[in-house]
Scaffold this motif. Sequence first.
Motif, mmCIF file in Angstrom:
data_model
loop_
_atom_site.group_PDB
_atom_site.id
_atom_site.type_symbol
_atom_site.label_atom_id
_atom_site.label_comp_id
_atom_site.label_asym_id
_atom_site.label_seq_id
_atom_site.Cartn_x
_atom_site.Cartn_y
_atom_site.Cartn_z
ATOM 1 N N TYR A 1 0.954 -1.199 0.042
ATOM 2 C CA TYR A 1 0.114 -0.119 -0.171
ATOM 3 C C TYR A 1 1.015 1.423 0.003
ATOM 4 C CZ TYR A 1 -3.387 3.529 1.533
ATOM 5 O OH TYR A 1 -4.442 4.457 1.707
ATOM 6 N N ASP A 2 0.655 1.909 -0.802
ATOM 7 C CA ASP A 2 1.449 3.308 -0.952
ATOM 8 C C ASP A 2 0.521 4.733 -0.929
ATOM 9 O OD1 ASP A 2 -0.159 3.209 -3.323
ATOM 10 O OD2 ASP A 2 1.360 3.257 -4.676
ATOM 11 N N GLY A 3 -0.748 4.380 -0.398
ATOM 12 C CA GLY A 3 -1.438 5.714 -0.061
ATOM 13 C C GLY A 3 -2.424 6.005 -1.411
ATOM 14 N N LYS A 4 -2.418 5.089 -2.127
ATOM 15 C CA LYS A 4 -3.386 5.295 -3.387
ATOM 16 C C LYS A 4 -4.366 4.278 -3.405
ATOM 17 C CE LYS A 4 0.468 7.205 -6.267
ATOM 18 N NZ LYS A 4 1.474 7.178 -7.213
ATOM 19 N N HIS A 5 -5.749 4.507 -3.782
ATOM 20 C CA HIS A 5 -6.672 3.809 -3.970
ATOM 21 C C HIS A 5 -7.181 3.739 -5.447
ATOM 22 C CE1 HIS A 5 -7.581 3.041 0.466
ATOM 23 N NE2 HIS A 5 -7.032 4.145 0.402
ATOM 24 N N TRP A 6 -8.138 3.048 -5.671
ATOM 25 C CA TRP A 6 -8.653 2.672 -6.943
ATOM 26 C C TRP A 6 -7.778 2.880 -8.104
ATOM 27 C CZ3 TRP A 6 -12.883 0.983 -5.309
ATOM 28 C CH2 TRP A 6 -13.598 1.549 -3.967
ATOM 29 N N CYS A 7 -6.670 2.148 -8.102
ATOM 30 C CA CYS A 7 -5.639 1.840 -9.212
ATOM 31 C C CYS A 7 -6.190 1.134 -10.284
ATOM 32 C CB CYS A 7 -4.539 1.232 -8.623
ATOM 33 S SG CYS A 7 -3.942 2.257 -7.202
ATOM 34 N N GLU A 8 -5.772 1.596 -11.597
ATOM 35 C CA GLU A 8 -6.315 1.014 -12.681
ATOM 36 C C GLU A 8 -6.101 -0.435 -12.706
ATOM 37 O OE1 GLU A 8 -5.140 3.082 -16.272
ATOM 38 O OE2 GLU A 8 -5.616 4.834 -15.363
ATOM 39 N N ASP A 9 -4.892 -1.055 -12.120
ATOM 40 C CA ASP A 9 -4.534 -2.396 -12.357
ATOM 41 C C ASP A 9 -5.201 -3.344 -11.201
ATOM 42 O OD1 ASP A 9 -2.613 -1.231 -10.310
ATOM 43 O OD2 ASP A 9 -0.958 -2.078 -11.529
ATOM 44 N N SER A 10 -5.842 -2.479 -10.232
ATOM 45 C CA SER A 10 -6.510 -3.279 -9.095
ATOM 46 C C SER A 10 -7.594 -4.062 -9.610
ATOM 47 C CB SER A 10 -6.821 -2.308 -7.906
ATOM 48 O OG SER A 10 -5.864 -1.692 -7.567
ATOM 49 N N LEU A 11 -8.020 -5.051 -8.585
ATOM 50 C CA LEU A 11 -9.107 -5.689 -8.870
ATOM 51 C C LEU A 11 -10.087 -5.503 -7.758
ATOM 52 C CD1 LEU A 11 -10.198 -8.402 -10.762
ATOM 53 C CD2 LEU A 11 -9.263 -9.949 -9.115
ATOM 54 N N LEU A 12 -11.219 -5.489 -7.897
ATOM 55 C CA LEU A 12 -12.224 -5.124 -7.096
ATOM 56 C C LEU A 12 -13.239 -6.315 -6.628
ATOM 57 C CD1 LEU A 12 -13.041 -1.526 -8.240
ATOM 58 C CD2 LEU A 12 -11.296 -2.424 -6.664
ATOM 59 N N LEU A 13 -13.693 -6.544 -5.588
ATOM 60 C CA LEU A 13 -14.743 -7.379 -5.180
ATOM 61 C C LEU A 13 -15.792 -6.739 -4.331
ATOM 62 C CD1 LEU A 13 -15.501 -10.510 -5.149
ATOM 63 C CD2 LEU A 13 -14.227 -10.821 -2.920
ATOM 64 N N TYR A 14 -16.948 -6.878 -4.849
ATOM 65 C CA TYR A 14 -18.141 -6.197 -4.063
ATOM 66 C C TYR A 14 -17.949 -6.609 -2.715
ATOM 67 C CZ TYR A 14 -22.241 -3.759 -3.319
ATOM 68 O OH TYR A 14 -23.529 -3.006 -2.828
ATOM 69 N N ASP A 15 -18.000 -5.888 -1.568
ATOM 70 C CA ASP A 15 -17.984 -6.192 -0.360
ATOM 71 C C ASP A 15 -19.331 -7.184 0.110
ATOM 72 O OD1 ASP A 15 -16.576 -5.874 2.292
ATOM 73 O OD2 ASP A 15 -18.497 -5.094 2.873
ATOM 74 N N ASP A 16 -20.484 -6.978 -0.247
ATOM 75 C CA ASP A 16 -21.286 -7.585 0.060
ATOM 76 C C ASP A 16 -21.466 -9.339 -0.207
ATOM 77 O OD1 ASP A 16 -22.861 -5.687 1.344
ATOM 78 O OD2 ASP A 16 -24.234 -5.289 -0.658
ATOM 79 N N LEU A 17 -20.453 -9.473 -1.215
ATOM 80 C CA LEU A 17 -20.334 -10.985 -1.654
ATOM 81 C C LEU A 17 -19.720 -11.698 -0.476
ATOM 82 C CD1 LEU A 17 -19.325 -10.741 -5.329
ATOM 83 C CD2 LEU A 17 -21.306 -11.719 -4.429
ATOM 84 N N ILE A 18 -18.611 -11.080 0.323
ATOM 85 C CA ILE A 18 -18.014 -11.534 1.367
ATOM 86 C C ILE A 18 -18.816 -12.258 2.397
ATOM 87 C CG2 ILE A 18 -16.275 -11.069 3.193
ATOM 88 C CD1 ILE A 18 -15.085 -9.295 1.420
ATOM 89 N N ASP A 19 -20.040 -11.581 2.312
ATOM 90 C CA ASP A 19 -21.149 -12.082 3.445
ATOM 91 C C ASP A 19 -22.066 -13.042 2.793
ATOM 92 O OD1 ASP A 19 -20.343 -10.655 5.651
ATOM 93 O OD2 ASP A 19 -21.566 -8.823 5.187
ATOM 94 N N GLU A 20 -22.363 -12.762 1.703
ATOM 95 C CA GLU A 20 -23.444 -13.538 0.831
ATOM 96 C C GLU A 20 -22.628 -14.890 0.470
ATOM 97 O OE1 GLU A 20 -24.679 -11.397 -2.840
ATOM 98 O OE2 GLU A 20 -25.213 -9.708 -1.421
ATOM 99 N N LEU A 21 -21.522 -15.049 0.269
ATOM 100 C CA LEU A 21 -20.927 -16.349 -0.101
ATOM 101 C C LEU A 21 -20.287 -17.224 1.039
ATOM 102 C CD1 LEU A 21 -19.250 -15.423 -3.425
ATOM 103 C CD2 LEU A 21 -21.558 -16.229 -3.271
ATOM 104 N N GLY A 22 -19.980 -16.445 2.247
ATOM 105 C CA GLY A 22 -19.266 -17.035 3.329
ATOM 106 C C GLY A 22 -17.829 -16.828 3.237
ATOM 107 N N LEU A 23 -17.480 -16.080 2.309
ATOM 108 C CA LEU A 23 -16.018 -15.827 1.958
ATOM 109 C C LEU A 23 -15.219 -15.475 3.328
ATOM 110 C CD1 LEU A 23 -14.174 -16.244 -0.325
ATOM 111 C CD2 LEU A 23 -14.563 -13.977 -1.202
ATOM 112 N N TYR A 24 -15.923 -14.851 4.079
ATOM 113 C CA TYR A 24 -14.900 -14.127 5.253
ATOM 114 C C TYR A 24 -14.590 -15.215 5.957
ATOM 115 C CZ TYR A 24 -13.877 -11.736 9.482
ATOM 116 O OH TYR A 24 -13.156 -11.133 10.503
ATOM 117 N N LYS A 25 -14.920 -16.591 6.183
ATOM 118 C CA LYS A 25 -14.511 -17.504 7.134
ATOM 119 C C LYS A 25 -13.195 -18.139 6.265
ATOM 120 C CE LYS A 25 -18.853 -18.943 8.997
ATOM 121 N NZ LYS A 25 -19.709 -20.070 9.235
#
Length: 109
Positions: free
Chosen positions: A23-47
């Motif tokens: 992490y270099d203090g920058k967010h929303w980088c063009e080469d980043s991959l984004l995962l919608y946060d609600d999916l973490i709960d919906e799919l049980g991914l948090y565990k």
Amino acid sequence: MKYCCNVATRYGSCYQEFKKGKYDGKHWCEDSLLLYDDLIDELGLYKVLIKAIPTYERWGITEVNHHTWNHLVRDARKAGGEIKEVIDEINDWAQETFITEEVFTILGV
């Protein structure tokens, strides 16, 4: 991509951002991959995330190295279903990242 998107195709700001390198203090980088946060709960991914990455901070900053990521991939494949599908989708990006970076960083919501 079925579960993830990039900065250009995101809608809103409730995402876990998978950022190449430290992490270099920058967010929303063009080469980043984004995962919608609600999916973490919906799919049980948090565990799966917290088991493989005990330092995972859903609302913070978490660095992930290659060894830890491979552990998470194994756990996700054992879990099967959509958890496996999500992690396999992220894994393509992660393996490409590890070619040039020692870590990637998950930037929480």
